[in-house]
Design a protein around this motif. Structure first.
Motif, short mmCIF file in Angstrom:
data_model
loop_
_atom_site.label_atom_id
_atom_site.label_comp_id
_atom_site.label_asym_id
_atom_site.label_seq_id
_atom_site.Cartn_x
_atom_site.Cartn_y
_atom_site.Cartn_z
N SER A 48 0.83 -1.21 0.00
CA SER A 48 0.00 0.00 0.00
C SER A 48 0.87 1.26 0.00
N LEU A 49 2.03 1.20 0.71
CA LEU A 49 2.93 2.35 0.76
C LEU A 49 3.50 2.64 -0.63
N GLN A 50 3.92 1.59 -1.32
CA GLN A 50 4.52 1.80 -2.63
C GLN A 50 3.48 2.18 -3.68
N ILE A 51 2.26 1.67 -3.55
CA ILE A 51 1.21 2.08 -4.48
C ILE A 51 0.93 3.57 -4.33
N LYS A 52 0.98 4.06 -3.08
CA LYS A 52 0.81 5.50 -2.86
C LYS A 52 1.91 6.29 -3.58
N TRP A 53 3.17 5.82 -3.46
CA TRP A 53 4.25 6.52 -4.15
C TRP A 53 4.08 6.45 -5.66
N LEU A 54 3.64 5.29 -6.14
CA LEU A 54 3.42 5.16 -7.57
C LEU A 54 2.34 6.12 -8.05
N ASN A 55 1.28 6.27 -7.26
CA ASN A 55 0.23 7.23 -7.61
C ASN A 55 0.75 8.66 -7.66
N ASP A 56 1.81 8.92 -6.87
CA ASP A 56 2.39 10.26 -6.86
C ASP A 56 3.44 10.45 -7.95
N GLY A 57 3.71 9.40 -8.73
CA GLY A 57 4.63 9.54 -9.85
C GLY A 57 6.04 9.04 -9.61
N TYR A 58 6.29 8.36 -8.49
CA TYR A 58 7.62 7.83 -8.20
C TYR A 58 7.70 6.38 -8.68
N TYR A 59 7.90 6.24 -9.97
CA TYR A 59 7.82 4.92 -10.60
C TYR A 59 9.08 4.08 -10.44
N PHE A 60 10.12 4.63 -9.81
CA PHE A 60 11.33 3.86 -9.56
C PHE A 60 11.35 3.28 -8.16
N THR A 61 10.24 3.37 -7.44
CA THR A 61 10.21 2.82 -6.09
C THR A 61 10.48 1.32 -6.12
N GLY A 62 11.23 0.85 -5.14
CA GLY A 62 11.56 -0.56 -5.11
C GLY A 62 12.26 -0.94 -3.82
N ARG A 63 12.72 -2.20 -3.76
CA ARG A 63 13.42 -2.72 -2.58
C ARG A 63 14.90 -2.80 -2.87
N ASP A 64 15.69 -2.31 -1.92
CA ASP A 64 17.13 -2.43 -2.04
C ASP A 64 17.65 -3.70 -1.36
N SER A 65 17.27 -3.87 -0.10
CA SER A 65 17.79 -5.03 0.63
C SER A 65 16.96 -5.29 1.88
N ILE A 66 17.16 -6.45 2.47
CA ILE A 66 16.52 -6.84 3.73
C ILE A 66 17.59 -7.39 4.66
N THR A 67 17.64 -6.90 5.88
CA THR A 67 18.57 -7.43 6.88
C THR A 67 17.80 -7.67 8.17
N THR A 68 18.40 -8.40 9.07
CA THR A 68 17.76 -8.65 10.36
C THR A 68 18.72 -8.24 11.48
N THR A 69 18.14 -7.66 12.54
CA THR A 69 18.89 -7.29 13.73
C THR A 69 18.11 -7.81 14.93
N LEU A 70 18.65 -8.83 15.59
CA LEU A 70 17.94 -9.48 16.69
C LEU A 70 16.56 -9.92 16.22
N ASP A 71 15.48 -9.31 16.76
CA ASP A 71 14.13 -9.72 16.38
C ASP A 71 13.47 -8.73 15.43
N THR A 72 14.25 -7.86 14.80
CA THR A 72 13.70 -6.83 13.92
C THR A 72 14.17 -7.04 12.48
N ILE A 73 13.25 -6.89 11.55
CA ILE A 73 13.56 -6.97 10.13
C ILE A 73 13.74 -5.56 9.59
N ASN A 74 14.88 -5.30 9.00
CA ASN A 74 15.17 -3.99 8.40
C ASN A 74 14.96 -4.07 6.90
N ILE A 75 14.06 -3.25 6.41
CA ILE A 75 13.73 -3.26 4.98
C ILE A 75 14.11 -1.90 4.40
#
Length: 537
Positions: A48-75
Motif C-alpha cells: 500500500s505504501l509503494q502504491i501511494k508513491w506510484l500514484n504520486d509519480g515515483y515509478y522507480f520505487t523498489g526494494r534495495d535489501s533486507i537485513t535482520t537485527t535481533l528480532d527486527t527486520i530492516n527493509i
C-alpha cells in the motif's frame, strides 16, 4: 537499463511468523517502525505504501535489501525520481490501476507473495517506458486451521463457513474477512483476532473461537378477550436448534394457538454446504387453520448462498394450497374466501443475525424479498357455480416484503431498538385467506394474535431499553401499524412496557400492552399481558 522493481510483496521465509517487528528505511533514512501481526500484514503495508508513491509519480520505487537485527527486520526501500510513465501502452494512474487489479487477482487466488517489475525499461526526457512482468511466487493453499480453544462444532463446517477449506487456494481478501464471515453464525464468536503463518506452501489459520449456547426453546402465554367477552388463553411453543448434531444444521419448529379454534404450525430445516459446496438447501412447511373457516398449507424448497461476507441470497420455490372448512355461502361470499392453488418463485437478499438483538450490543439485520407466480382458484362442489361467475380463476400473483432491524447504544447502559417491516400483495382476485396476518407479541403488541388482515402494511416497533446485565433489561415500547385491506385503511398503535431477565439457562420476559384502532379504542380493561421464557442450550 537495469530492471526496476515496482512492488515488493515477497518477504523471505524467515519472517513468516507471528508478531513481525520491522524498521523501514527510505533512501537510507529511517522512515517508520511497526510491529505487524504477521508477514502478510507487513507485505500488505509495504504494498500500500509503494502504491501511494506510484500514484504520486515515483515509478522507480523498489526494494534495495533486507537485513535482520535481533528480532527486527530492516527493509530498505527507495523512491527514485518522479517521472511520467508509458507502460504497455498505458500512462499515469491507468498503469497503477492495471497493476493493482492484476496483483489482486494473484494474491486472492493462491499467490500471496506475487510481485511485479518493469522489464525493458527506458527513460527518455523524464518519461519511463517498459513492460510489466509478473512474478507469481509460490502457489499457497490453506492448511487445516489451528483452534486455540476446544471447538466441538464440526471443523469441516467451520472451514466452509469461513471459506478456509483445506487445500483450497489462499485468498488474502478472504482471510481479512474472517471477522465478518463468522457473524453468519449465531453460535460461534471470535475471542481474539485471527493469526496466520506460512510453511511449505501452506497457510495455517489460528482461530480463537468461542461456542455459544444458541439453541432455544421458547414458550409464550398470553391472555386475550374473545367476542363473547370471556378471556381466552393463547400462546406458542418455539423450538430453534441452530447447531443440530454440532454440524451447523438448523431446525425450527413452532406451534401457536392464537385464538380459541385457530392455530398455526411452522417447520423449517437448513442443511449447510451440501456436498462441500457453497450452497445450503432449505425446506419449510407452514399450516394455518382459522377457526372453522379455512386452512392454508404452504410448502417451500430453496437454496441459500452468500454473495459477500455479510450478504446472502435465497432462491425459493413455493407451493400454497388453501381449502375452505366451511361452505356456508353467505359467510364465504361476505368474507371473500375460496379454495386456491398458488405457485411462486421467490428471490430474497438478507444480512445479519437477529439473535444478537437480545444482547447489549449494536447490531443490524435486514432482508428484502420479491415473489412472483400464478394463482388458480379451484371450484368447490359445495358452492353454487354462480359464485364463480364474476371471479377470474387464473391470475398473476406478486408479493413483496422488506425488513430492517437495528439496535443503537445511546447512553451508558441504554439502547434504542427499532424494527421496521413492510409488505404488499398484488393480485386481481386477492382472497381473505391469503392476506398478511398481524397482531400479537411478535408484531403489533396490544392486539390479539393475528387479528388484523392486511393486503399491504408498514409496521414500526420501537423500544427504549435500559440494560442492567448483558441480556437483562427493562423497556418501554411503541408499535405503529399502517395497513390497507380491500377498501379498509387504519393506523392502529400499541404502547406498553416490559422486562427481560436472563437466568442461568435462558431468559424470562413479561410485557403489558394496550392498543388503539378505529375498532378498538384504548382501554386498560382490554390490556394484553404476555409471558414468555426462552431456554438456551
Amino acid at each position: 537499463m537495469q530492471r526496476m522493481i515496482i512492488l515488493l510483496v515477497f518477504v523471505y521465509a524467515g519472517c513468516v511468523q507471528a508478531q513481525v517487528k520491522s524498521q523501514l528505511f527510505v533512501d537510507s533514512e529511517p522512515y517508520e517502525y511497526y510491529t505487524f501481526q504477521d508477514s502478510l500484514a507487513l507485505s500488505a503495508h509495504i504494498r500500500s505504501l509503494q502504491i501511494k508513491w506510484l500514484n504520486d509519480g515515483y515509478y522507480f520505487t523498489g526494494r534495495d535489501s533486507i537485513t535482520t537485527t535481533l528480532d527486527t527486520i530492516n527493509i530498505y526501500l527507495h523512491k527514485g525520481d518522479k517521472l511520467d510513465v508509458q507502460i504497455d501502452g498505458l500512462s499515469g494512474k491507468r498503469v497503477i490501476s492495471k497493476l493493482s487489479k492484476a496483483l489482486s487477482e494473484y494474491v486472492n487466488n493462491g499467490y500471496p507473495f506475487a510481485s511485479m517489475k518493469i522489464d525493458s525499461v527506458r527513460v527518455n526526457h523524464k518519461t519511463l517506458t517498459g513492460k510489466l512482468v509478473i512474478q507469481p511466487g509460490p502457489e499457497v493453499t490453506y492448511d487445516s486451521a489451528q483452534f486455540l480453544s476446544p471447538v466441538k462444532t464440526n471443523h469441516k463446517y467451520v472451514y466452509q463457513l469461513l471459506d478456509i477449506v483445506p487445500d483450497d487456494e489462499f485468498s488474502e481478501k478472504g482471510y481479512k474477512k474472517i471477522n465478518e464471515k463468522i457473524k453468519r453464525s449465531s453460535f460461534l464468536e471470535l475471542q481474539n483476532p485471527t493469526d496466520l503463518s506460512f510453511k511449505n506452501k501452506k497457510a495455517k489459520i489460528f482461530l480463537d473461537i468461542k461456542e455459544q449456547a444458541s439453541n432455544t426453546f421458547q414458550g409464550v402465554v398470553g391472555l386475550q378477550q374473545v367476542p363473547s367477552g370471556e378471556t381466552s388463553v393463547v400462546g406458542n411453543i418455539d423450538l430453534d436448534i441452530q447447531n443440530l448434531f454440532r454440524s451447523g444444521k438448523q431446525f425450527q419448529f413452532a406451534w401457536e394457538r392464537f385464538s380459541e379454534q385457530s392455530q398455526q404450525l411452522n417447520i423449517f430445516y437448513k442443511h449447510p454446504f451440501l456436498f462441500d459446496s457453497k450452497i445450503s438447501p432449505t425446506f419449510y412447511f407452514d399450516l394455518l387453520k382459522q377457526d372453522t373457516t379455512f386452512i392454508t398449507r404452504n410448502t417451500g424448497l430453496g437454496i441459500q448462498a452468500y454473495l459477500s461476507p455479510k450478504i446472502g441470497i435465497s432462491l425459493v420455490y413455493e407451493r400454497a394450497v388453501g381449502t375452505l372448512l366451511s361452505t356456508d355461502i353467505e359467510n364465504v361470499s361476505r368474507s371473500g374466501l375460496a379454495d386456491f392453488n398458488r405457485t411462486l418463485y421467490k428471490v430474497e437478499l438478507f444480512e445479519g443475525n437477529k439473535s444478537y438483538f437480545r444482547n447489549y450490543a449494536s447490531s443490524i439485520a435486514w432482508n428484502i424479498s420479491i415473489s412472483g407466480g400464478r394463482k388458480t382458484i379451484d371450484r368447490n362442489l359445495s358452492l353454487p357455480d354462480t359464485y364463480y361467475d364474476s371471479i377470474q380463476l387464473s391470475t398473476d400473483y406478486f408479493r413483496m416484503e422488506v425488513g430492517l432491524d437495528y439496535q443503537l447504544l445511546v447512553l451508558k447502559r441504554q439502547s434504542f431498538f427499532h424494527s421496521l417491516s413492510a409488505g404488499s400483495l398484488i393480485n386481481e382476485e386477492l382472497l381473505r385467506n391469503e392476506l398478511f396476518r398481524i397482531g400479537g407479541l411478535n408484531s403489533l403488541r396490544g392486539f390479539n394474535e393475528k387479528s388484523i388482515f392486511a393486503q399491504s402494511y408498514m409496521l414500526s416497533r420501537a423500544e427504549f431499553r435500559s440494560y442492567f446485565e448483558n441480556e437483562s433489561y427493562a423497556y418501554l415500547f411503541y408499535d405503529q401499524l399502517i395497513f390497507a385491506a380491500n377498501e379498509k385503511k387504519d393506523a392502529p398503535f400499541g404502547i406498553g412496557l416490559g422486562f427481560a431477565l436472563a437466568t442461568s439457562s435462558g431468559q424470562f420476559s413479561f410485557a403489558l400492552a394496550v392498543g388503539d384502532s378505529e375498532t378498538q379504542p384504548i382501554s386498560f380493561s382490554a390490556m394484553k399481558a404476555h409471558f414468555g421464557y426462552i431456554s438456551k442450550f
